[in-house]
Design a protein around this motif. Structure first.
Motif, PDB file in Angstrom:
ATOM      1  N   ILE A  77       0.823  -1.211   0.000  1.00 18.83           N
ATOM      2  CA  ILE A  77       0.000   0.000   0.000  1.00 18.83           C
ATOM      3  C   ILE A  77       0.855   1.257   0.000  1.00 18.83           C
ATOM      4  O   ILE A  77       0.480   2.257  -0.603  1.00 18.83           O
ATOM      5  N   HIS A  78       2.028   1.192   0.632  1.00 19.07           N
ATOM      6  CA  HIS A  78       2.898   2.368   0.617  1.00 19.07           C
ATOM      7  C   HIS A  78       3.653   2.486  -0.699  1.00 19.07           C
ATOM      8  O   HIS A  78       3.965   3.602  -1.134  1.00 19.07           O
ATOM      9  N   MET A  79       3.921   1.377  -1.371  1.00 15.53           N
ATOM     10  CA  MET A  79       4.477   1.450  -2.732  1.00 15.53           C
ATOM     11  C   MET A  79       3.445   2.073  -3.666  1.00 15.53           C
ATOM     12  O   MET A  79       3.775   2.914  -4.503  1.00 15.53           O
ATOM     13  N   TYR A  80       2.202   1.671  -3.510  1.00 10.36           N
ATOM     14  CA  TYR A  80       1.111   2.247  -4.302  1.00 10.36           C
ATOM     15  C   TYR A  80       1.030   3.757  -4.056  1.00 10.36           C
ATOM     16  O   TYR A  80       0.935   4.541  -5.000  1.00 10.36           O
ATOM     17  N   ALA A  81       1.093   4.159  -2.787  1.00  7.95           N
ATOM     18  CA  ALA A  81       1.012   5.584  -2.453  1.00  7.95           C
ATOM     19  C   ALA A  81       2.214   6.340  -3.015  1.00  7.95           C
ATOM     20  O   ALA A  81       2.065   7.462  -3.512  1.00  7.95           O
ATOM     21  N   ALA A  82       3.399   5.741  -2.964  1.00 11.23           N
ATOM     22  CA  ALA A  82       4.589   6.384  -3.531  1.00 11.23           C
ATOM     23  C   ALA A  82       4.438   6.545  -5.039  1.00 11.23           C
ATOM     24  O   ALA A  82       4.748   7.598  -5.602  1.00 11.23           O
ATOM     25  N   HIS A  83       3.947   5.513  -5.686  1.00  6.01           N
ATOM     26  CA  HIS A  83       3.741   5.552  -7.138  1.00  6.01           C
ATOM     27  C   HIS A  83       2.701   6.618  -7.501  1.00  6.01           C
ATOM     28  O   HIS A  83       2.901   7.405  -8.424  1.00  6.01           O
ATOM     29  N   LYS A  84       1.618   6.663  -6.753  1.00  5.68           N
ATOM     30  CA  LYS A  84       0.572   7.656  -6.977  1.00  5.68           C
ATOM     31  C   LYS A  84       1.112   9.081  -6.780  1.00  5.68           C
ATOM     32  O   LYS A  84       0.670  10.019  -7.441  1.00  5.68           O
ATOM     33  N   ALA A  85       2.116   9.214  -5.896  1.00  7.94           N
ATOM     34  CA  ALA A  85       2.722  10.524  -5.630  1.00  7.94           C
ATOM     35  C   ALA A  85       3.839  10.859  -6.618  1.00  7.94           C
ATOM     36  O   ALA A  85       4.463  11.907  -6.499  1.00  7.94           O
ATOM     37  N   GLY A  86       4.096   9.966  -7.576  1.00 10.45           N
ATOM     38  CA  GLY A  86       5.061  10.276  -8.621  1.00 10.45           C
ATOM     39  C   GLY A  86       6.298   9.407  -8.693  1.00 10.45           C
ATOM     40  O   GLY A  86       7.114   9.571  -9.604  1.00 10.45           O
ATOM     41  N   ALA A  87       6.483   8.501  -7.779  1.00 12.37           N
ATOM     42  CA  ALA A  87       7.639   7.602  -7.832  1.00 12.37           C
ATOM     43  C   ALA A  87       7.421   6.557  -8.920  1.00 12.37           C
ATOM     44  O   ALA A  87       6.325   6.019  -9.061  1.00 12.37           O
ATOM     45  N   THR A  88       8.458   6.278  -9.666  1.00 12.32           N
ATOM     46  CA  THR A  88       8.360   5.226 -10.683  1.00 12.32           C
ATOM     47  C   THR A  88       8.614   3.871 -10.037  1.00 12.32           C
ATOM     48  O   THR A  88       9.262   3.791  -8.977  1.00 12.32           O
ATOM     49  N   PRO A  89       8.141   2.802 -10.663  1.00 13.50           N
ATOM     50  CA  PRO A  89       8.468   1.470 -10.148  1.00 13.50           C
ATOM     51  C   PRO A  89       9.984   1.256 -10.029  1.00 13.50           C
ATOM     52  O   PRO A  89      10.459   0.631  -9.074  1.00 13.50           O
ATOM     53  N   GLU A  90      10.737   1.823 -10.955  1.00 17.61           N
ATOM     54  CA  GLU A  90      12.194   1.687 -10.921  1.00 17.61           C
ATOM     55  C   GLU A  90      12.805   2.413  -9.723  1.00 17.61           C
ATOM     56  O   GLU A  90      13.750   1.910  -9.101  1.00 17.61           O
TER      57      GLU A  90
END
Length: 133
Positions: A77-90
Motif C-alpha cells: 500500500i505504501h508502494m502504491y502511495a509512492a507511485h501515486k505521488a510520482g515515484a516510478t516502479p524503478e
C-alpha cells in the motif's frame, strides 16, 4: 444511509488514497472513535505538510517497512502511495536495493515480493518452492 463507521472508513481512504485491513479491524473491534483517533493522528503526522513531499515520505516509509521486515501487504500500500505521488516502479526498486544491502537477503526478498505484487502481479510470486530434487 451510511453508518458512522462507514463514513470514517471512507475518510480513511480519502485521506490516504488507500485503506488497509488494520483500519477495518480497528473500526470493527475498537469502534468508530478509535478509528477517528487513528485518522486524526495520521492527519497530524503522516499526512502533515512538511519539508518532504508525499513521494519522498512514501519512499522513506517503504525503506523503513522493508528494514523492519514488515508484511508484503503493508509495503504494497505504501508502494502504491509512492507511485501515486510520482515515484516510478524503478525508483521504488532502487530504494529496495539500497535498504536491502544494509538489512540482508531476507529483507530484500520480502521487498521484492511486495514490488512484484504491486507492479508486476502477472509474474509468479517469489515466495514459492519452484523445484526440489
Amino acid at each position: 444511509m451510511s453508518t458512522d463507521i462507514e463514513r470514517e472508513l471512507g475518510r480513511t481512504t480519502q485521506m490516504r488514497g488507500f485503506r488497509y485491513g488494520l483500519h477495518d479491524f480497528t473500526a470493527s473491534v475498537r469502534g468508530v472513535e478509535a478509528l477517528k483517533k487513528h485518522n486524526d493522528n495520521s492527519e497530524a503526522n503522516y499526512l502533515k505538510k512538511g519539508l518532504l513531499d508525499r513521494k519522498t515520505k512514501e519512499l522513506v516509509i517503504v525503506a523503513a517497512l522493508r528494514a523492519a521486515k514488515d508484511c508484503v501487504s503493508h509495503m504494497q500500500i505504501h508502494m502504491y502511495a509512492a507511485h501515486k505521488a510520482g515515484a516510478t516502479p524503478e525508483e521504488i526498486l532502487e530504494v529496495l536495493d539500497r535498504v536491502s544491502g544494509h538489512c540482508g537477503s531476507v529483507a530484500k526478498i520480502g521487498g521484492l515480493e511486495a514490488w512484484r505484487a504491486t507492479f508486476r502481479p502477472d509474474l509468479p510470486t517469489i515466495d514459492r518452492v519452484v523445484e526440489l530434487r
